[in-house]
Write an enzyme that holds these catalytic residues in place. Structure first.
Site, mmCIF file in Angstrom:
data_model
loop_
_atom_site.group_PDB
_atom_site.id
_atom_site.type_symbol
_atom_site.label_atom_id
_atom_site.label_comp_id
_atom_site.label_asym_id
_atom_site.label_seq_id
_atom_site.Cartn_x
_atom_site.Cartn_y
_atom_site.Cartn_z
ATOM 1 N N GLU A 185 5.611 -10.860 19.420
ATOM 2 C CA GLU A 185 6.631 -11.091 20.455
ATOM 3 C C GLU A 185 6.642 -12.530 20.994
ATOM 4 O O GLU A 185 5.607 -13.057 21.409
ATOM 5 C CB GLU A 185 6.405 -10.121 21.607
ATOM 6 C CG GLU A 185 7.526 -10.161 22.634
ATOM 7 C CD GLU A 185 7.677 -8.839 23.354
ATOM 8 O OE1 GLU A 185 8.326 -7.942 22.802
ATOM 9 O OE2 GLU A 185 7.126 -8.703 24.461
ATOM 10 N N LYS A 187 7.440 -14.375 23.888
ATOM 11 C CA LYS A 187 7.625 -14.010 25.305
ATOM 12 C C LYS A 187 6.995 -15.062 26.193
ATOM 13 O O LYS A 187 5.809 -15.330 26.108
ATOM 14 C CB LYS A 187 6.958 -12.629 25.509
ATOM 15 C CG LYS A 187 6.658 -12.224 26.918
ATOM 16 C CD LYS A 187 6.569 -10.701 27.069
ATOM 17 C CE LYS A 187 5.162 -10.153 27.035
ATOM 18 N NZ LYS A 187 5.076 -8.742 27.449
ATOM 19 N N LYS A 248 15.016 -8.293 22.175
ATOM 20 C CA LYS A 248 14.333 -7.518 23.220
ATOM 21 C C LYS A 248 15.148 -7.615 24.498
ATOM 22 O O LYS A 248 15.073 -8.582 25.233
ATOM 23 C CB LYS A 248 12.933 -8.112 23.395
ATOM 24 C CG LYS A 248 11.907 -7.208 24.036
ATOM 25 C CD LYS A 248 11.615 -6.036 23.161
ATOM 26 C CE LYS A 248 10.441 -5.180 23.513
ATOM 27 N NZ LYS A 248 9.276 -5.809 24.024
ATOM 28 N N GLU A 297 12.512 3.297 22.405
ATOM 29 C CA GLU A 297 11.228 3.228 23.114
ATOM 30 C C GLU A 297 11.048 4.383 24.100
ATOM 31 O O GLU A 297 11.924 4.679 24.893
ATOM 32 C CB GLU A 297 11.170 1.900 23.877
ATOM 33 C CG GLU A 297 9.909 1.746 24.707
ATOM 34 C CD GLU A 297 9.835 0.388 25.373
ATOM 35 O OE1 GLU A 297 9.807 -0.625 24.645
ATOM 36 O OE2 GLU A 297 9.803 0.333 26.605
ATOM 37 N N ASN A 319 5.514 2.892 24.366
ATOM 38 C CA ASN A 319 5.078 1.805 25.230
ATOM 39 C C ASN A 319 3.852 2.260 26.032
ATOM 40 O O ASN A 319 3.900 3.276 26.711
ATOM 41 C CB ASN A 319 6.216 1.367 26.177
ATOM 42 C CG ASN A 319 5.969 -0.030 26.732
ATOM 43 O OD1 ASN A 319 4.862 -0.571 26.593
ATOM 44 N ND2 ASN A 319 6.977 -0.604 27.350
ATOM 45 N N GLU A 355 3.091 -0.052 21.314
ATOM 46 C CA GLU A 355 3.563 -1.227 22.062
ATOM 47 C C GLU A 355 2.718 -1.512 23.299
ATOM 48 O O GLU A 355 2.411 -0.590 24.054
ATOM 49 C CB GLU A 355 4.992 -0.989 22.573
ATOM 50 C CG GLU A 355 6.040 -0.723 21.536
ATOM 51 C CD GLU A 355 7.410 -0.518 22.185
ATOM 52 O OE1 GLU A 355 8.364 -0.295 21.448
ATOM 53 O OE2 GLU A 355 7.519 -0.572 23.443
ATOM 54 N N SER A 356 2.408 -2.757 23.509
ATOM 55 C CA SER A 356 1.808 -3.295 24.745
ATOM 56 C C SER A 356 0.306 -3.034 24.899
ATOM 57 O O SER A 356 -0.207 -2.002 24.486
ATOM 58 C CB SER A 356 2.478 -2.737 26.009
ATOM 59 O OG SER A 356 3.861 -2.858 25.954
HETATM 60 O O1 LIG Z 1 2.598 -8.407 26.027
HETATM 61 P P1 LIG Z 1 2.156 -7.076 25.511
HETATM 62 O O2 LIG Z 1 1.331 -6.306 26.502
HETATM 63 O O3 LIG Z 1 1.482 -7.196 24.173
HETATM 64 O O4 LIG Z 1 3.502 -6.195 25.279
HETATM 65 C C1 LIG Z 1 4.473 -6.530 24.330
HETATM 66 C C2 LIG Z 1 5.667 -5.580 24.427
HETATM 67 O O5 LIG Z 1 5.234 -4.300 24.093
HETATM 68 C C3 LIG Z 1 6.288 -5.587 25.829
HETATM 69 O O6 LIG Z 1 6.712 -6.874 26.104
HETATM 70 C C4 LIG Z 1 7.451 -4.613 25.992
HETATM 71 C C5 LIG Z 1 7.526 -3.363 25.488
HETATM 72 N N1 LIG Z 1 8.695 -2.766 25.814
HETATM 73 C C6 LIG Z 1 9.414 -3.611 26.559
HETATM 74 C C7 LIG Z 1 10.686 -3.483 27.123
HETATM 75 C C8 LIG Z 1 11.209 -4.555 27.811
HETATM 76 C C9 LIG Z 1 10.480 -5.734 27.971
HETATM 77 C C10 LIG Z 1 9.206 -5.881 27.421
HETATM 78 C C11 LIG Z 1 8.668 -4.835 26.698
#
Ligand SMILES: O=P(O)(O)OC[C@@H](O)[C@@H](O)c1c[nH]c2ccccc12
Length: 402
Positions: A185, A187, A248, A297, A319, A355-356
């Site tokens: 990502e 970001k 995104k 998601e 997520n 995710e995340s």
């Molecule tokens: O930075 P991380 O913790 O690795 O997460 C990335 C991504 O999963 C996260 O930015 C995200 C997942 N779903 C979203 C929806 C909107 C904005 C952002 C996101």
């Protein structure tokens, strides 16, 4: 006139907001008489305002003929009603995020009692960050639509280069490396973590991710909350990066799908916490029609259950971060893949994206054991001075040519 209506079955009634150059917005409800394949439909619109609306539809677009112009207070009342119906529909599917601020009913409103009640009971400020973003996005999209009307976007999409196979790239990377395919990502910041990288060069980061073995990239396009932008998506695409790109965004309107496609996306994100089943169904069809993959998601069991009931989903993201509370827990991926839901996912051969909150090789192994074939990672790799090395650190080895 541009009116995009999600359609499922005959006899269904839907609130409808029509945007036309002649009448800024007019509101009514539409009943589906004869759904034909794809987006084609036969509709009749009814309005309680004194003016007459006749809608004829062809293929994906509705054609209008307006037999009169509603007074501005009629229009305001209808708009408000539709917003309230939309909130009601979402609540009926267990969606906690209200899609519109339940602001006061316009003067002269004498509609259904339940709607006045709904309005009277709830505060007019967002109850969490996701709701705030959703309300802001709705306003932002209305403004952006004025600058980029759908007709012009459709032309741009017709002339755009073909999309690249997002799902195929993930499957291939999984086969090639034996690890989950990486969606890396791009970001700069997030509401929960603040600024992640000060000297943020999206193209440099994207190229480093590609060298490091990312299968696909995710590019934040939300400006206000994530300090992203569509210009990043365009710049990465035109810099010759070959990885397919996920836009995104917080999609609340079909117009955004056209916009993403026109700006170089290969895939879009659909967030179950803010979209009804019907909206997901429709946005999915529209994405496919434009050659885009859709990552749907979910965050909890209820959303996973809803999504498994929708036909045609190939990619499901779990997520680990709640977009309402920001709490991160990677065991969420495992929890949602256990039992009946996990069985259905395997049966349908869907790709699940963890995710995340993934930082270490152990985290990757943990979600892989839980059943994911892909991961979406931002913070842990974007923060590194060298994001290419960041990827090797995340997987515990170089995944670029294995
Ligand atoms: O930075 P991380 O913790 O690795 O997460 C990335 C991504 O999963 C996260 O930015 C995200 C997942 N779903 C979203 C929806 C909107 C904005 C952002 C996101």
């Amino acid at each position: 006139m541009d009116a995009l209506v999600p359609v499922q079955s005959a006899g269904q009634r839907l609130p409808l907001r029509l945007v036309s150059p002649s009448l800024h917005r007019c509101i009514g409800s539409v009943s589906i008489r004869r759904p034909v394949s794809g987006f084609a439909m036969d509709t009749r619109i009814s309005s309680r305002s004194p003016s007459q609306f006749t809608i004829r539809s062809q293929q994906s677009d509705l054609k209008e003929s307006l037999g009169g112009v509603a007074s501005s207070s009629d229009v305001r009342i209808k708009e408000w009603e539709v917003d309230m119906y939309q909130n009601e529909l979402a609540i009926s599917q267990g969606i906690r995020i209200r899609r519109k601020p339940p602001s006061k009913a316009p003067l002269g409103y004498s509609g259904p009692f339940e709607l006045r009640l709904l309005n009277g009971q709830v505060a007019d400020s967002p109850s969490n960050i996701l709701e705030e973003i959703t309300w802001f996005k709705d306003q932002e999209v209305s403004r952006m639509k004025e600058l980029n009307p759908l007709e012009a976007l459709k032309k741009a999409v017709e002339n755009a280069p073909p999309t690249r196979d997002f799902v195929g790239a993930l499957r291939m990377a999984h086969q090639r490396t034996g690890f989950p395919g990486l969606i890396a990502e791009v970001k700069k910041a997030s509401p929960s973590r603040g600024i992640l990288k000060e000297n943020f060069d999206p193209v440099e980061i994207a190229q480093a991710y590609e060298r490091g073995g990312a299968a696909c990239l995710s590019v934040l396009t939300d400006q206000k909350y994530f300090k992203g932008g569509f210009e990043n998506l365009e710049a990465i695409r035109s810099a010759g990066v070959k990885c397919p790109l996920l836009c995104k965004e917080f999609v609340v309107d079909p117009w955004q799908i056209y916009y993403a496609r026109a700006k170089g996306a290969d895939a879009v994100l659909l967030i179950a916490a803010i979209l009804t089943d019907l909206e997901i169904t429709y946005l999915l069809k529209l994405s496919k029609k434009l050659g885009l993959a859709a990552l749907v998601e979910v965050h909890d069991e209820r959303e996973m259950g809803r999504v498994l009931g929708i036909e045609g989903i190939e990619l499901v993201g779990i997520n680990n971060r709640s977009l309402e509370t920001f709490k991160v827990d990677i065991s969420n991926t495992k929890k949602l893949l256990e039992g009946e839901h996990g069985r259905q996912i395997r049966e349908k051969d869907m790709i699940v994206v963890g995710e995340s909150g993934l930082f270490t090789p152990d985290d990757i192994a943990y979600v892989q054991d839980a059943g994911v074939k892909a991961v979406l990672v931002g913070e842990s790799i974007v923060k590194q001075n060298d994001p290419e090395k960041g990827i090797a650190g995340l997987f515990g080895r170089n995944i670029s040519q294995t």
